[in-house]
Design an enzyme around this catalytic site. Sequence first.
Site, mmCIF file in Angstrom:
data_model
loop_
_atom_site.group_PDB
_atom_site.id
_atom_site.type_symbol
_atom_site.label_atom_id
_atom_site.label_comp_id
_atom_site.label_asym_id
_atom_site.label_seq_id
_atom_site.Cartn_x
_atom_site.Cartn_y
_atom_site.Cartn_z
ATOM 1 N N ARG A 1 -5.082 -6.388 -14.148
ATOM 2 C CA ARG A 1 -5.717 -5.352 -13.328
ATOM 3 C C ARG A 1 -5.630 -3.984 -13.991
ATOM 4 O O ARG A 1 -4.592 -3.590 -14.515
ATOM 5 C CB ARG A 1 -5.022 -5.291 -11.958
ATOM 6 C CG ARG A 1 -5.519 -4.190 -11.070
ATOM 7 C CD ARG A 1 -4.892 -4.261 -9.701
ATOM 8 N NE ARG A 1 -3.460 -4.070 -9.717
ATOM 9 C CZ ARG A 1 -2.849 -2.882 -9.711
ATOM 10 N NH1 ARG A 1 -3.567 -1.767 -9.696
ATOM 11 N NH2 ARG A 1 -1.544 -2.806 -9.710
ATOM 12 N N ARG B 1 -1.880 -2.485 -19.271
ATOM 13 C CA ARG B 1 -0.524 -2.737 -18.778
ATOM 14 C C ARG B 1 0.168 -3.944 -19.403
ATOM 15 O O ARG B 1 1.359 -3.917 -19.675
ATOM 16 C CB ARG B 1 -0.632 -3.002 -17.276
ATOM 17 C CG ARG B 1 0.088 -2.012 -16.496
ATOM 18 C CD ARG B 1 -0.134 -2.205 -15.064
ATOM 19 N NE ARG B 1 -0.273 -0.861 -14.525
ATOM 20 C CZ ARG B 1 -0.381 -0.587 -13.262
ATOM 21 N NH1 ARG B 1 -0.415 -1.556 -12.380
ATOM 22 N NH2 ARG B 1 -0.475 0.649 -12.853
ATOM 23 N N HIS C 1 4.874 -6.829 -10.297
ATOM 24 C CA HIS C 1 4.195 -5.731 -9.596
ATOM 25 C C HIS C 1 2.976 -6.185 -8.798
ATOM 26 O O HIS C 1 2.785 -5.756 -7.662
ATOM 27 C CB HIS C 1 3.785 -4.708 -10.651
ATOM 28 C CG HIS C 1 3.218 -3.441 -10.114
ATOM 29 N ND1 HIS C 1 3.927 -2.608 -9.281
ATOM 30 C CD2 HIS C 1 2.005 -2.856 -10.289
ATOM 31 C CE1 HIS C 1 3.175 -1.554 -8.966
ATOM 32 N NE2 HIS C 1 2.003 -1.687 -9.549
ATOM 33 N N THR D 1 0.839 -1.206 0.000
ATOM 34 C CA THR D 1 0.000 0.000 0.000
ATOM 35 C C THR D 1 0.874 1.256 0.000
ATOM 36 O O THR D 1 0.671 2.179 -0.791
ATOM 37 C CB THR D 1 -0.904 0.021 1.258
ATOM 38 O OG1 THR D 1 -1.772 -1.097 1.190
ATOM 39 C CG2 THR D 1 -1.703 1.315 1.350
ATOM 40 N N GLU E 1 -4.552 6.983 -16.176
ATOM 41 C CA GLU E 1 -3.506 5.981 -16.409
ATOM 42 C C GLU E 1 -3.981 5.033 -17.494
ATOM 43 O O GLU E 1 -5.075 5.199 -18.040
ATOM 44 C CB GLU E 1 -3.175 5.237 -15.100
ATOM 45 C CG GLU E 1 -2.513 6.144 -14.067
ATOM 46 C CD GLU E 1 -2.150 5.449 -12.766
ATOM 47 O OE1 GLU E 1 -2.190 4.211 -12.702
ATOM 48 O OE2 GLU E 1 -1.836 6.162 -11.806
ATOM 49 N N HIS F 1 4.636 -4.530 -14.068
ATOM 50 C CA HIS F 1 4.465 -3.107 -14.347
ATOM 51 C C HIS F 1 5.424 -2.747 -15.475
ATOM 52 O O HIS F 1 6.610 -3.109 -15.424
ATOM 53 C CB HIS F 1 4.769 -2.267 -13.105
ATOM 54 C CG HIS F 1 4.268 -0.857 -13.211
ATOM 55 N ND1 HIS F 1 4.850 0.064 -14.055
ATOM 56 C CD2 HIS F 1 3.243 -0.225 -12.619
ATOM 57 C CE1 HIS F 1 4.198 1.214 -13.959
ATOM 58 N NE2 HIS F 1 3.207 1.062 -13.089
ATOM 59 N N GLU G 1 -4.711 -7.770 -2.199
ATOM 60 C CA GLU G 1 -3.948 -8.499 -3.221
ATOM 61 C C GLU G 1 -3.858 -9.993 -2.941
ATOM 62 O O GLU G 1 -3.781 -10.799 -3.873
ATOM 63 C CB GLU G 1 -2.542 -7.886 -3.351
ATOM 64 C CG GLU G 1 -1.770 -8.476 -4.520
ATOM 65 C CD GLU G 1 -0.439 -7.785 -4.796
ATOM 66 O OE1 GLU G 1 -0.209 -6.704 -4.233
ATOM 67 O OE2 GLU G 1 0.351 -8.344 -5.577
ATOM 68 N N ALA H 1 2.372 2.447 -3.302
ATOM 69 C CA ALA H 1 1.531 2.810 -4.446
ATOM 70 C C ALA H 1 1.719 4.293 -4.741
ATOM 71 O O ALA H 1 1.545 5.141 -3.866
ATOM 72 C CB ALA H 1 0.072 2.497 -4.135
HETATM 73 C C1 SIN Z 1 1.529 3.277 -10.694
HETATM 74 O O1 SIN Z 1 1.591 4.357 -10.127
HETATM 75 O O2 SIN Z 1 1.856 3.125 -11.872
HETATM 76 C C2 SIN Z 1 1.040 2.078 -9.936
HETATM 77 C C3 SIN Z 1 -0.400 2.102 -9.820
HETATM 78 C C4 SIN Z 1 -0.960 0.701 -9.806
HETATM 79 O O3 SIN Z 1 -0.219 -0.274 -9.703
HETATM 80 O O4 SIN Z 1 -2.157 0.579 -9.961
#
Ligand code: SIN
Length: 528
Positions: free
Chosen positions: A373, A281, A338, A41, A119, A235, A362, A44
């Site tokens: 995700r 992603r 990630h 957490t 994002e 990630h 998680e 993040a």
């Molecule tokens: C990020 O800031 O790229 C991570 C956010 C996420 O894993 O959802």
Amino acid sequence: MDRVDFLVVGGGIAGLSAAIRLAESGKVLVVTKEELAESNTAYAQGGIAVAMGGVEDVRLHLEDTVNAGDGLVNREAAQVLVEQGAMRVEELLAWGTGFDRSLKGEGGVAAGELLRTREGAHSLSRILHANGDATGREIAVSLLRHVKEIERIELLEWATTVDLLVEDGRVMGATLLDGEGGLRVVLARAVLLASGGAGQLYSDTTNPAVATGDGIAMAYRAGAEVSDMEFYQFHPTAFSMAGAPRFLMSEALRGEGAWLVNSRGERFMERYHSLLELAPRDVVARAITREGMDGEVYLDMRHVKSDLPERFPGISRFLGRYRLELGRDLIPVRPAAHYLMGGVRADVHGRTSLPGLFAAGEVACTGVHGANRLASNSLLEGLVFGALAAEAMVAQGAEVRARGAEGLAVADAVESAVSNQGVTGEAATERWIGELRALMWKDAGLLRDKVGLERAQRGLEALAVTMPRGMFRRGVEARNLHLVAGLIVAAALGREESRGAHFRNDFPERDAVGLHSVMMRGELRFVA
Ligand code: SIN
């Protein structure tokens, strides 16, 4: 032997969100392996995705979540997540979480209003952030502040939960190793696993050292079902420099306009997806891996005019250590482990296949993320499903109390925990873990095939022979990592298709129907 009403394993957003509600109905013990602030957490960066603008906003968030999940999202779970998100975020605001707000009415947002970023795979800007790029830490700090005011919550730091206590198929508590290495038994009406992820399975990860898959391993050993273990999210953009940590270069950088360029300076994402740098992603991570075969891949923000050090202070500070600056330099990146979409099979109320055992965040697999995700849905997941699990624990816990939690085979549990004779030395344990992580990275990572996965399986069998022994934290973690690695490899071998984060070079197509993998006591099956 300690007795509490509710035992919560893990002090991240899911665990604390649950503990706050559980304390209304009894005594709660929250156990964490390190200090409370050390969880996924707190790492993040980008933010928390939430639809706060009514019905249409919720509908779009649901569609984005479902689309990112590549045909495997449990729609009912996703509906609950996006519908209840706003209410939970309002609570965070009431507890003092300082999400970033517009100071002077910039970007069409009135002064004082919450700022939102975008994002990958989001159709609009709905991601709240705090202190620029330290959203998780701000949420963790404000939840902890609130938790510390609640008398019925006891916090036990630097304690490793070793195993669950099971009696007649019901989970009754757990054994713990405390900070001094002493073994403790805790009995509880209900146990919540909120122990986070397992990034330490891979040699390259954005996760902290505590993310060793403990909850999944414990639950599996206790006989619980686990699900979708083959779906591990990499990630796309962790910092890539020899000797430097794989520090997260938040997806929000791309949300604020960063391009991805290859070693020839070409912006390459148009060859892979119409959403370019904001594609889902899994697509971006594979594209970077392919482009990275011919040299470095970079994030390029030299064309972005906003004040980047102010918007991304944590990332800017980190890059400063390497004499790099967002907006001035190309930033070398590559994918890193990630987030695990799979985990202990649970419904939206955290109920697992074992009575008395709940899971949220998680460590759990509700199917809410499907095969991939959606960015920034994980903090929301912990917040919403942690609270729902607490409600279900209170309901089920009362049932157990009526039965009377006596006659437990506690002595057996302690005996089996300490009978692990002989202790492997620290250096040997670290070497062994390093080998496991390298093996997983090489053969069970982003791109997979039967030959590699079978090699990984043989590698894990060989590592089993020299498995670290003894009751110490790293020994427990090593054994948990080994078990979870085996589950991932078995599920990845069983899934002969490519979907979301699971890509098989030998089965590149997606099956017509999406099925979930379920494993229990060595058996793998696929279900709708
Ligand atoms: C990020 O800031 O790229 C991570 C956010 C996420 O894993 O959802």
